[in-house]
Structures are given as structure tokens and as C-alpha cells.
Scaffold this motif. Structure first.
Motif: not given
Length: 437
Positions: A239-241, A246-249, A313-317
Motif C-alpha cells: 500500500r505504501f509503495a 512505486a512498486t513493491s520491488y 529508487v523509483r526514478a533510477a528504476t
């Protein structure tokens, strides 16, 4: 739309794909008693027509040229040699009269998984059928990693079951040699490669404290620690992701980066993200080495909290996934051509969140059989699976660097950070004592 042309004949020679070229060179750096191998080990608890089953396994090799491939080296370097269809022999072993057939079966599976497969001239595929009882068998297939990846094992499992039952199967669109020849002739991707070279220039190695001195060259010997994250925590994490787009990964990567940063004191970290590499429709039913790895370089400076880091992390992914078609071997050649043999280039830790593919075996009488300790190319690898009762997490570690106690402590720390993320992500990446200590 890109189209991969199909070869006129199913045998002959072909160039190595770009991913195979990287593995060819990596294999010269391995020391120890095993080759990089992908292994299928399935227990079949139903009456089995052994001749029909071995014929089905042989038919797999007829369908997929990767299972008929060896390598030769000429003046231009290594090339694939694809044998004509036919010839994959399944070794038959009967341990049903032994005191503990399942235990002996595990030993035989482990033995096959430790087999040294010789790229320059040996057999690179071995099939073994182990009889544990009248209606109890283990099928084990070991394939050198230069010929197959994880998704290939699911294709082979599904097709072995279908062929044994006499069910019709569509032909693969292409053979792996078709893909290799096409990829080597493809001239696109220069712009993305330049992006990777700029993005990863000067990436520092991870200086994680180890229990044992780092050997001069990497081995494949690994151990693993398994931990469980309860469903309420996993649900809150999901839920937070989602709230942060963002994703769970991405949450898993965030937790792993926090642990590595706290242990190493570094704020410039890089992780490896495995991707399937099957970006074209023609590759969906083909056995071969398509799996690629992309690098996630993340800046942890500036005292971020966990929520801030998740955003980074989201941006880098997102940036990395947009350029995932570039084979990692090309990235290494551009960024770190003289890589230190004692560690893997660019990154030393990987993270993967797996999904359960519906295309795998679903027969309740055909299920996975326990295997030996895992091989591991990198210092550490985190694998996670989302289940109805929570998140299953496996930490694989290089036993030449870390003890089991250290690995267990690392796994517990990752779970603790995942809990912090699930509770709101306001915790600082670096505690005050660490920042001012």
C-alpha cells in the motif's frame, strides 16, 4: 516492428549472442568445482512410462537448438555449434532399494548441479531420471547458463509435461541461433549504451565488511538464508509503495540499500536488477540466454529518510528500465573493461522480486524437488516471492566472504527496514549516531 529472420536449417554454426559473449569471458574467471548451471529438479509422484518420458525429453532438444549446442574457437573467436536434432540421452538411476531414497535422490541432484561443464568441448546439457519408488521419480535437467536462463526452465518444464502426455505444442517462432545472429547484426542502441556509460562512470565498488578475506578470483559457492515477512507487513508495504507511485520491488531495493549503506558507510551504491530480456514476441517460446541485468545506481547522500530514498529508487528504476535492451556485457565493456577479478563489475549485489508464472507446471503430481546450496555469482543476492501469507525472502551469499551468522543478520536487518517502510517511511537512512559518530 522488428522481426528476427529464421535460419534455413536447424543445425550448423552461429555467432555467440552478446549475452553469451559476456558469459564466455566470465567463465574464465570462475574457480571452484562447478560451472554456472541452471537446474530443473522435479519430483513426479504418479505412475510413469519411462520410455515415453525419456522420448519426450529428447524431443525437447529437437525443438530447441540451445539444447544441442556446443562451442568451438576459431581465428575469429568462439562460435556456437548446433548439432542436428536427436541425441539427448536421459541417464536412468534406480535408488528405490536404498535406505532413504529421497535423501539419495537429493545427493544425485546435487551431484548433477555441481557438474563441471566444459564450454570448449564437453556436454553442456545433462538429463537424469531417478527412480525413488514405483510411482515416484525425480527428473533433473542441468544446462550450462550460457545456453539457458530461468524463464527457459519454465518453458522446458511445461513442454516436457505436454510432450509426455502427447499434447500438441506450437513450434518456437525462432531458434536461439536465429536470435544470436540477428542481435550481432543489430546496430541500434548506441544512444542507450552512451547513456549507460555516462550513468555508471566512476561507480565505486561496494566495500561491505566481510568475515573472510576476499579471494583473488570469484567462485560460485553460495549459501542461503530464508526469512518470512508476515502478510500484514507485506500488505502495508504494498500500500505504501502504491501511495508513492512505486512498486513493491522498489520498496525491496530501498530496504536492501539501507542495510548496505549502514554497513558500508557508503552513499553511492549500485545494485543489479535481473530482467527477462525477452523484449520481442519471437523470443517468448524460445529456450536460450535472454536474461539480462541492469544497474540501479542510487545516491543516498543528504540524509534522506526512507520515503525520500524510495523516490530516488523509483526514478533510477524507471530510467534504467527504459534502456534495458542494452546487454550488460556491452555496459561492462564501456564502463569497466579491466574489471577486478575478485568481484563482479559494476555491482556486487542483486535484488529480484519474482512472480509465479501461470505457464509453469500445475500438475499436483509434478512439483519442485529440493536442490543443493545455490550458486551465486555476486557477493549477495536477494530474491523475494509474494505469497498469500506474506513475502518470502531468500538471501543468497558468497560463502567465501560471509558466514551463515552474518548472512542471517543481514536478512533480519532487511526485514526490519521493510517493517519501517510499511509503518510510514519517516525513519532516517542513517541514524543520528551514525551520521555524527
Amino acid at each position: 516492428m522488428q522481426v528476427i529472420p529464421r535460419r534455413a536449417t536447424p543445425s550448423g554454426t552461429a555467432p555467440l549472442s552478446l549475452l553469451q559473449q559476456r558469459w564466455w569471458h566470465l567463465c574464465t574467471a570462475y574457480e571452484g568445482d562447478a560451472s554456472p548451471i541452471v537446474v530443473i529438479a522435479d519430483r513426479i509422484t504418479a505412475p510413469l512410462d519411462v520410455p515415453a518420458f525419456t522420448a519426450a525429453v529428447d524431443a525437447l532438444a529437437d525443438r530447441h537448438d540451445a539444447l544441442r549446442t556446443t562451442f568451438t574457437v576459431d581465428d575469429d573467436g568462439p562460435r556456437q555449434v548446433i548439432a542436428p536434432p536427436g541425441g539427448l540421452v536421459t541417464e536412468l538411476l534406480d535408488v528405490s532399494d536404498e535406505a532413504d531414497p529421497p535423501a539419495r535422490g537429493r545427493e544425485l541432484v546435487a551431484e548433477l548441479a555441481r557438474t563441471l561443464l566444459d564450454l570448449a568441448g564437453g556436454t553442456l546439457v545433462r538429463s537424469r531420471l531417478i527412480r525413488l519408488g514405483p510411482a515416484d521419480h525425480v527428473w533433473c535437467l542441468a544446462v550450462h547458463h550460457i545456453l539457458a536462463d530461468g524463464e527457459s526452465t519454465m518453458i522446458l518444464q511445461r513442454e516436457a509435461m505436454a510432450l509426455y502426455r502427447g499434447e500438441p505444442l506450437p513450434e518456437p517462432f525462432i531458434g536461439y541461433a536465429d536470435f544470436a545472429a540477428w542481435q550481432c547484426a543489430d546496430t541500434t542502441g548506441a544512444e542507450d549504451l552512451a547513456w549507460w556509460a555516462d550513468r555508471l562512470r566512476g561507480v565505486p565498488p561496494l566495500e561491505l565488511p566481510t568475515d573472510l578475506p576476499r579471494p583473488p578470483a570469484k567462485t560460485l559457492r553460495g549459501g542461503q538464508v530464508d526469512v518470512h515477512v508476515a502478510a500484514p507487513v507485506a500488505d502495508a508495504l504494498d500500500r505504501f509503495a502504491r501511495q508513492r507511485r512505486a512498486t513493491s520491488y522498489m520498496a525491496l531495493v530501498t530496504a536492501l540499500l539501507v542495510v548496505l549503506a549502514r554497513r558500508s558507510g557508503q552513499t553511492d551504491l549500485c545494485l543489479g536488477m535481473p530482467v527477462s530480456g525477452r523484449l520481442l514476441e519471437e523470443t517468448e517460446r524460445t529456450v536460450g540466454l535472454f536474461a539480462n541485468t541492469i544497474a540501479l545506481r542510487v545516491d543516498l547522500s543528504g540524509d534522506p529518510d526512507l520515503g525520500d530514498l524510495l523516490g530516488r529508487v523509483r526514478a533510477a528504476t524507471i530510467d534504467a528500465l527504459a534502456r534495458q535492451a542494452v546487454p550488460f556485457g556491452q555496459v561492462v565493456a564501456a564502463v569497466d573493461p579491466d574489471a577486478d577479478r575478485s568481484r563482479t563489475p559494476v555491482f556486487q549485489v542483486t535484488a529480484a522480486l519474482h512472480t509465479h508464472t501461470a505457464g509453469g507446471p500445475v500438475d499436483p503430481h509434478w512439483r519442485p524437488f529440493a536442490q543443493a546450496a545455490p550458486q551465486i555469482l555476486h557477493d549477495l543476492g536477494v530474491d523475494a516471492w509474494r505469497e498469500p501469507d506474506g513475502l518470502e525472502l531468500t538471501l543468497r551469499y558468497d560463502t567465501g566472504l560471509f558466514t551463515a551468522d552474518t548472512a542471517a543478520a543481514l536478512a533480519d536487518e532487511i526485514v526490519a527496514v521493510l517493517r519501517d517502510l510499511a509503518e510510514g517511511a519517516t525513519t532516517a537512512v542513517f541514524p543520528v549516531a551514525a551520521r555524527h559518530g
